[in-house]
Design a protein around this motif. Structure first.
Motif, mmCIF file in Angstrom:
data_model
loop_
_atom_site.group_PDB
_atom_site.id
_atom_site.type_symbol
_atom_site.label_atom_id
_atom_site.label_comp_id
_atom_site.label_asym_id
_atom_site.label_seq_id
_atom_site.Cartn_x
_atom_site.Cartn_y
_atom_site.Cartn_z
ATOM 1 N N TYR A 219 -28.784 29.497 54.920
ATOM 2 C CA TYR A 219 -28.417 30.901 55.128
ATOM 3 C C TYR A 219 -29.217 31.815 54.197
ATOM 4 C CZ TYR A 219 -25.730 35.030 56.163
ATOM 5 O OH TYR A 219 -25.375 36.290 56.550
ATOM 6 N N LEU A 220 -29.505 31.339 53.012
ATOM 7 C CA LEU A 220 -30.285 32.116 52.047
ATOM 8 C C LEU A 220 -31.721 32.345 52.527
ATOM 9 C CD1 LEU A 220 -30.109 33.445 49.242
ATOM 10 C CD2 LEU A 220 -30.826 31.253 48.268
ATOM 11 N N GLY B 140 -23.251 39.112 53.856
ATOM 12 C CA GLY B 140 -23.821 38.554 52.636
ATOM 13 C C GLY B 140 -25.197 39.069 52.284
ATOM 14 N N LYS C 215 -23.393 33.114 43.981
ATOM 15 C CA LYS C 215 -22.192 32.362 44.388
ATOM 16 C C LYS C 215 -22.544 30.939 44.800
ATOM 17 C CE LYS C 215 -19.487 36.349 45.827
ATOM 18 N NZ LYS C 215 -18.883 37.091 46.954
ATOM 19 N N LEU C 216 -23.695 30.769 45.456
ATOM 20 C CA LEU C 216 -24.149 29.432 45.836
ATOM 21 C C LEU C 216 -24.438 28.587 44.600
ATOM 22 C CD1 LEU C 216 -24.963 27.511 48.145
ATOM 23 C CD2 LEU C 216 -27.258 28.501 48.013
ATOM 24 N N TYR D 140 -24.287 46.637 53.294
ATOM 25 C CA TYR D 140 -23.958 45.229 53.116
ATOM 26 C C TYR D 140 -23.571 44.663 54.479
ATOM 27 C CZ TYR D 140 -21.811 41.040 51.140
ATOM 28 O OH TYR D 140 -21.503 39.745 50.823
ATOM 29 N N GLN E 70 -30.154 38.817 48.988
ATOM 30 C CA GLN E 70 -28.898 38.080 48.929
ATOM 31 C C GLN E 70 -28.639 37.590 47.504
ATOM 32 O OE1 GLN E 70 -30.187 35.483 52.309
ATOM 33 N NE2 GLN E 70 -28.062 35.704 52.944
ATOM 34 N N GLY F 252 -25.719 26.409 52.748
ATOM 35 C CA GLY F 252 -25.835 27.663 52.004
ATOM 36 C C GLY F 252 -27.276 28.067 51.790
ATOM 37 N N ASP G 26 -27.421 42.258 51.119
ATOM 38 C CA ASP G 26 -27.415 43.619 50.581
ATOM 39 C C ASP G 26 -28.571 44.391 51.209
ATOM 40 O OD1 ASP G 26 -25.265 43.466 48.683
ATOM 41 O OD2 ASP G 26 -26.558 42.158 47.488
ATOM 42 N N TYR H 166 -25.015 36.535 46.986
ATOM 43 C CA TYR H 166 -24.773 35.281 47.709
ATOM 44 C C TYR H 166 -25.429 34.106 46.984
ATOM 45 C CZ TYR H 166 -24.792 31.778 51.364
ATOM 46 O OH TYR H 166 -24.621 30.612 52.062
#
Length: 171
Positions: free
Chosen positions: A78-79, A12, A32-33, A9, A26, A75, A14, A29
């Motif tokens: 970042y994804l 964020g 969560k987003l 990890y 992710q 977000g 895996d 992540y």
């Protein structure tokens, strides 16, 4: 310096290292987003964007909370590290971060519904037994697709995969 064992990890992302492949995703992540945006229980969607959709900065529809919009776009940006399938749409909705409107937010929600549908997707890098690599590159552009600035959007897709080495004789 100490050995912290196999990477699993990082920021964020895996990381799963197996004998046959390295996988980066992710999904945690992304979940969560979706929660942060209020879309955790949304209906999933199989496409990230409507076909031939053109948005403009000039419109009569209502404005939305710019802070929330910018946070969700950040977000999503970042994804993109493990989800190249959403790169174009994230770049497109990023154009409207300064003054987001309802129709821009509707497109972001459509993208989040797609993320919900594909939350477990990521990058898989198969391990090869050495015979060489083949590089394949595709590019495309829309001609003046940005209706506000009359500029084009271009994109590049790069594949690097194992392939046999070809020896050519130039006699």
């Amino acid at each position: 310096m100490s050995d912290l064992d196999v990477l699993s990890y990082y920021l964020g992302i895996d990381v799963r290292q197996r004998k046959e492949a390295l996988t980066l995703d992710q999904s945690v992540y992304a979940s969560k987003l979706l929660e942060r945006s209020g879309m955790a229980e949304c209906k999933p969607c199989v496409t990230s964007m409507e076909e031939r959709l053109k948005l403009t900065k000039v419109s009569t529809v209502a404005r939305v909370d710019a802070t929330l919009y910018q946070s969700i776009i950040g977000g999503l940006r970042y994804l993109v590290h493990t989800r190249p399938d959403i790169t174009f749409v994230v770049g497109y909705v990023s154009r409207f971060m300064e003054d987001p409107l309802e129709d821009h937010w509707a497109m972001v929600k459509r993208l989040l519904r797609y993320v919900k549908e594909t939350v477990d997707q990521g990058n898989v890098f198969p391990k090869t037994s050495g015979s060489g690599l083949q590089l394949t590159v595709f590019s495309d552009a829309d001609m003046t697709g940005d209706i506000d600035r009359r500029q084009s959007t271009s994109g590049v897709l790069v594949f690097l995969r194992s392939a046999p080495i070809l020896w050519l004789s130039l006699k």
